[in-house]
Design a protein around this motif. Structure first.
Motif, PDB file in Angstrom:
ATOM      1  N   GLY A   1       0.628  -1.740  -0.380  1.00 45.18           N
ATOM      2  CA  GLY A   1      -0.173   0.045  -0.119  1.00 45.18           C
ATOM      3  C   GLY A   1       0.798   1.613  -0.468  1.00 45.18           C
ATOM      4  N   PRO A   2       0.453   2.431   0.523  1.00 42.93           N
ATOM      5  CA  PRO A   2       0.711   4.111   0.893  1.00 42.93           C
ATOM      6  C   PRO A   2       2.293   3.555   1.188  1.00 42.93           C
ATOM      7  CG  PRO A   2      -1.063   3.905   1.666  1.00 42.93           C
ATOM      8  CD  PRO A   2      -0.545   2.569   1.100  1.00 42.93           C
ATOM      9  N   THR A   3       3.411   4.280   0.812  1.00 49.20           N
ATOM     10  CA  THR A   3       4.856   3.878   1.347  1.00 49.20           C
ATOM     11  C   THR A   3       5.104   5.336   1.513  1.00 49.20           C
ATOM     12  OG1 THR A   3       5.164   1.627   0.991  1.00 49.20           O
ATOM     13  CG2 THR A   3       6.813   2.534   1.453  1.00 49.20           C
ATOM     14  N   SER A   4       6.030   6.104   2.036  1.00 52.17           N
ATOM     15  CA  SER A   4       6.142   6.814   1.852  1.00 52.17           C
ATOM     16  C   SER A   4       7.794   7.805   2.864  1.00 52.17           C
ATOM     17  CB  SER A   4       5.683   8.446   3.371  1.00 52.17           C
ATOM     18  OG  SER A   4       4.576   8.296   3.027  1.00 52.17           O
ATOM     19  N   ARG A   5       8.161   8.387   1.713  1.00 54.04           N
ATOM     20  CA  ARG A   5       9.619   9.024   2.169  1.00 54.04           C
ATOM     21  C   ARG A   5       9.852  10.290   1.530  1.00 54.04           C
ATOM     22  NH1 ARG A   5       7.638   6.993  -1.671  1.00 54.04           N
ATOM     23  NH2 ARG A   5       8.688   4.838  -1.763  1.00 54.04           N
ATOM     24  N   ALA A   6      10.976  10.360   2.697  1.00 59.66           N
ATOM     25  CA  ALA A   6      10.783  12.148   2.371  1.00 59.66           C
ATOM     26  C   ALA A   6      12.099  12.224   1.602  1.00 59.66           C
ATOM     27  CB  ALA A   6      11.887  13.257   3.646  1.00 59.66           C
ATOM     28  N   MET A   7      12.051  13.515   0.836  1.00 58.51           N
ATOM     29  CA  MET A   7      12.207  13.956  -0.475  1.00 58.51           C
ATOM     30  C   MET A   7      12.141  15.193  -0.804  1.00 58.51           C
ATOM     31  SD  MET A   7      12.676  11.025  -2.657  1.00 58.51           S
ATOM     32  CE  MET A   7      12.639  11.961  -4.282  1.00 58.51           C
ATOM     33  N   ALA A   8      13.586  16.040  -0.845  1.00 56.66           N
ATOM     34  CA  ALA A   8      14.220  17.001  -1.422  1.00 56.66           C
ATOM     35  C   ALA A   8      13.237  18.054  -2.446  1.00 56.66           C
ATOM     36  CB  ALA A   8      14.938  17.895  -1.067  1.00 56.66           C
ATOM     37  N   VAL A   9      12.564  18.603  -2.717  1.00 54.21           N
ATOM     38  CA  VAL A   9      11.767  19.439  -4.325  1.00 54.21           C
ATOM     39  C   VAL A   9      13.148  19.768  -4.553  1.00 54.21           C
ATOM     40  CG1 VAL A   9      10.574  20.524  -5.252  1.00 54.21           C
ATOM     41  CG2 VAL A   9       9.878  19.315  -3.222  1.00 54.21           C
ATOM     42  N   ALA A  10      13.638  19.976  -5.705  1.00 58.69           N
ATOM     43  CA  ALA A  10      14.408  19.728  -6.772  1.00 58.69           C
ATOM     44  C   ALA A  10      14.713  21.252  -7.968  1.00 58.69           C
ATOM     45  CB  ALA A  10      14.999  18.951  -8.557  1.00 58.69           C
ATOM     46  N   LYS A  11      12.334  21.292  -7.905  1.00 57.88           N
ATOM     47  CA  LYS A  11      11.874  21.927  -8.733  1.00 57.88           C
ATOM     48  C   LYS A  11      10.902  22.135  -8.591  1.00 57.88           C
ATOM     49  CE  LYS A  11      12.755  25.770 -12.487  1.00 57.88           C
ATOM     50  NZ  LYS A  11      13.178  26.008 -13.840  1.00 57.88           N
ATOM     51  N   ARG A  12      10.324  23.536  -8.055  1.00 53.40           N
ATOM     52  CA  ARG A  12       8.369  23.334  -8.291  1.00 53.40           C
ATOM     53  C   ARG A  12       7.881  24.280 -10.008  1.00 53.40           C
ATOM     54  NH1 ARG A  12       5.771  27.738  -8.471  1.00 53.40           N
ATOM     55  NH2 ARG A  12       6.570  28.455  -6.990  1.00 53.40           N
ATOM     56  N   VAL A  13       7.426  23.983 -10.400  1.00 59.40           N
ATOM     57  CA  VAL A  13       7.218  24.310 -11.480  1.00 59.40           C
ATOM     58  C   VAL A  13       5.023  24.527 -11.584  1.00 59.40           C
ATOM     59  CG1 VAL A  13       6.840  24.219 -14.182  1.00 59.40           C
ATOM     60  CG2 VAL A  13       8.549  22.660 -13.002  1.00 59.40           C
ATOM     61  N   GLY A  14       4.760  25.718 -11.363  1.00 58.84           N
ATOM     62  CA  GLY A  14       3.481  26.150 -10.534  1.00 58.84           C
ATOM     63  C   GLY A  14       3.196  25.084  -9.863  1.00 58.84           C
ATOM     64  N   PRO A  15       2.048  24.625 -10.575  1.00 63.41           N
ATOM     65  CA  PRO A  15       1.588  23.510  -9.525  1.00 63.41           C
ATOM     66  C   PRO A  15       2.442  21.923  -9.057  1.00 63.41           C
ATOM     67  CG  PRO A  15       0.149  23.399 -10.933  1.00 63.41           C
ATOM     68  CD  PRO A  15       1.180  24.306 -11.297  1.00 63.41           C
ATOM     69  N   ASP A  16       2.953  21.660  -9.918  1.00 62.46           N
ATOM     70  CA  ASP A  16       3.897  20.461 -10.151  1.00 62.46           C
ATOM     71  C   ASP A  16       5.486  20.725  -9.474  1.00 62.46           C
ATOM     72  OD1 ASP A  16       1.456  19.386 -12.132  1.00 62.46           O
ATOM     73  OD2 ASP A  16       2.391  20.594 -13.594  1.00 62.46           O
ATOM     74  N   PHE A  17       6.038  18.689  -9.723  1.00 64.26           N
ATOM     75  CA  PHE A  17       7.329  19.454  -9.023  1.00 64.26           C
ATOM     76  C   PHE A  17       8.444  18.457  -9.227  1.00 64.26           C
ATOM     77  CE2 PHE A  17       4.098  20.806  -5.454  1.00 64.26           C
ATOM     78  CZ  PHE A  17       4.238  21.546  -5.066  1.00 64.26           C
ATOM     79  N   LEU A  18       9.298  18.578  -9.369  1.00 60.17           N
ATOM     80  CA  LEU A  18      10.384  17.481  -9.980  1.00 60.17           C
ATOM     81  C   LEU A  18      10.776  17.498  -8.850  1.00 60.17           C
ATOM     82  CD1 LEU A  18      11.464  19.869 -13.043  1.00 60.17           C
ATOM     83  CD2 LEU A  18      10.184  18.420 -12.888  1.00 60.17           C
ATOM     84  N   PHE A  19      11.551  15.861  -8.833  1.00 54.88           N
ATOM     85  CA  PHE A  19      13.083  15.635  -7.895  1.00 54.88           C
ATOM     86  C   PHE A  19      13.736  15.072  -8.444  1.00 54.88           C
ATOM     87  CE2 PHE A  19       8.602  15.720  -6.444  1.00 54.88           C
ATOM     88  CZ  PHE A  19       8.539  16.000  -4.585  1.00 54.88           C
ATOM     89  N   LEU A  20      14.904  14.498  -7.437  1.00 58.12           N
ATOM     90  CA  LEU A  20      15.970  13.863  -8.293  1.00 58.12           C
ATOM     91  C   LEU A  20      16.250  12.637  -7.396  1.00 58.12           C
ATOM     92  CD1 LEU A  20      18.489  16.855  -9.118  1.00 58.12           C
ATOM     93  CD2 LEU A  20      17.279  15.054 -10.988  1.00 58.12           C
ATOM     94  N   ALA A  21      16.734  11.389  -7.753  1.00 55.16           N
ATOM     95  CA  ALA A  21      16.712  10.243  -7.032  1.00 55.16           C
ATOM     96  C   ALA A  21      17.646   9.219  -8.046  1.00 55.16           C
ATOM     97  CB  ALA A  21      15.367   9.795  -6.559  1.00 55.16           C
ATOM     98  N   ASN A  22      17.709   8.350  -6.513  1.00 54.93           N
ATOM     99  CA  ASN A  22      19.136   7.410  -7.466  1.00 54.93           C
ATOM    100  C   ASN A  22      17.705   6.345  -8.111  1.00 54.93           C
ATOM    101  OD1 ASN A  22      20.326   4.786  -7.422  1.00 54.93           O
ATOM    102  ND2 ASN A  22      21.348   5.739  -6.021  1.00 54.93           N
ATOM    103  N   LYS A  23      17.727   5.665  -9.481  1.00 52.71           N
ATOM    104  CA  LYS A  23      16.916   5.222  -9.789  1.00 52.71           C
ATOM    105  C   LYS A  23      17.194   3.571  -9.528  1.00 52.71           C
ATOM    106  CE  LYS A  23      20.010   2.926 -13.263  1.00 52.71           C
ATOM    107  NZ  LYS A  23      20.096   3.104 -15.424  1.00 52.71           N
ATOM    108  N   HIS A  24      17.880   3.062  -8.124  1.00 55.22           N
ATOM    109  CA  HIS A  24      18.201   1.835  -8.145  1.00 55.22           C
ATOM    110  C   HIS A  24      17.100   1.908  -6.525  1.00 55.22           C
ATOM    111  CE1 HIS A  24      22.189   1.369  -9.270  1.00 55.22           C
ATOM    112  NE2 HIS A  24      20.948   0.859 -10.257  1.00 55.22           N
ATOM    113  N   SER A  25      16.021   2.900  -6.039  1.00 55.43           N
ATOM    114  CA  SER A  25      15.768   3.039  -4.822  1.00 55.43           C
ATOM    115  C   SER A  25      14.002   2.666  -5.276  1.00 55.43           C
ATOM    116  CB  SER A  25      15.276   4.094  -5.252  1.00 55.43           C
ATOM    117  OG  SER A  25      13.745   4.289  -4.202  1.00 55.43           O
ATOM    118  N   GLU A  26      13.423   1.701  -4.661  1.00 57.96           N
ATOM    119  CA  GLU A  26      12.385   1.028  -4.770  1.00 57.96           C
ATOM    120  C   GLU A  26      11.729   2.394  -4.915  1.00 57.96           C
ATOM    121  OE1 GLU A  26      11.921  -2.288  -1.880  1.00 57.96           O
ATOM    122  OE2 GLU A  26      12.532  -0.989  -0.480  1.00 57.96           O
ATOM    123  N   LYS A  27      11.083   3.127  -4.563  1.00 56.34           N
ATOM    124  CA  LYS A  27       9.999   3.668  -5.369  1.00 56.34           C
ATOM    125  C   LYS A  27       9.719   3.618  -6.963  1.00 56.34           C
ATOM    126  CE  LYS A  27      12.813   8.088  -4.336  1.00 56.34           C
ATOM    127  NZ  LYS A  27      13.247   7.551  -3.574  1.00 56.34           N
TER     128      LYS A  27
END
Length: 206
Positions: free
Chosen positions: A55-81
């Motif tokens: 089910g829902p699984t959460s983790r802390a993430m820093a916002v790399a950039k907000r574009v209006g109401p949308d959000f961009l993040f950078l993450a390691n592609k090996h992450s389970e997410k």
């Protein structure tokens, strides 16, 4: 200011903690400005994905950039997410300001995950490499061209938020007063932005 519970609220099966703080009168552009002020001041939140069988699984993430109401993040592609997102693109992003208790909940869909998106070098910032490490092979460096570096783009489709109208000490005082007097705490403003509102904000560049 605390407010009394009314018989009509009970008979109508209304949650008074919501109805007494609900705001549908403020112009939408002002509502978006208040939303952005909250999230831009926090920089990071909890990104929730749907994990198969869990089910829902959460983790802390820093916002790399907000574009209006949308959000961009950078993450390691090996992450389970990323495994979560292959199965279900649904995601939620939440923020809370512990200094005044303001909070934001953004529901949406991850529309893109890419390790070669041209925006990666543009949104990369010093310190991101701390979460990747440098193997010393000139490839896995934790820099923008690291093949593990992956962009996540979250497109919002529903937003609700609560904006505090008091300081944290004021919040505590009002909650205590409401508890002692049998009234309802009214410490902020609750708002909702629909998919129609969000699409209009994107179109107007808000």
């Amino acid at each position: 200011m605390v407010k009394p519970l009314t018989q009509d609220e009970v008979d109508s099966k209304i949650d008074p903690s919501v109805s007494k703080q609900w705001d549908e009168d403020t112009p939408k552009d002002e509502q978006f400005k208040d939303l952005y002020k909250i999230v831009d001041g926090l920089k990071g939140g909890l990104l929730t994905t749907i994990r198969p069988g869990i089910g829902p699984t959460s983790r802390a993430m820093a916002v790399a950039k907000r574009v209006g109401p949308d959000f961009l993040f950078l993450a390691n592609k090996h992450s389970e997410k990323f495994d979560d997102l292959k199965n279900d693109k649904t995601a939620q992003l939440t923020f809370q300001n512990s200094s005044d208790m303001s909070w934001v909940s953004i529901s949406g869909e991850v529309t893109k995950t890419s390790h070669d998106d041209p925006r990666i070098p543009q949104i990369y910032s010093k310190g991101v490499n701390a979460w990747f490490g440098d193997l010393g092979d000139g490839v896995h460096t934790g820099m923008p061209d690291d093949p593990r570096m992956t962009l996540i783009e979250l497109k919002a489709n529903y937003i609700t938020y609560w904006k505090s109208t008091s300081t944290f000490p004021g919040f505590i005082k009002e909650v205590a007063q409401a508890s002692m007097t049998g009234q309802v705490a009214d410490t902020g403003i609750n708002r909702r932005l629909t998919s129609k509102d969000i699409e209009a904000a994107r179109y107007s560049g808000q």
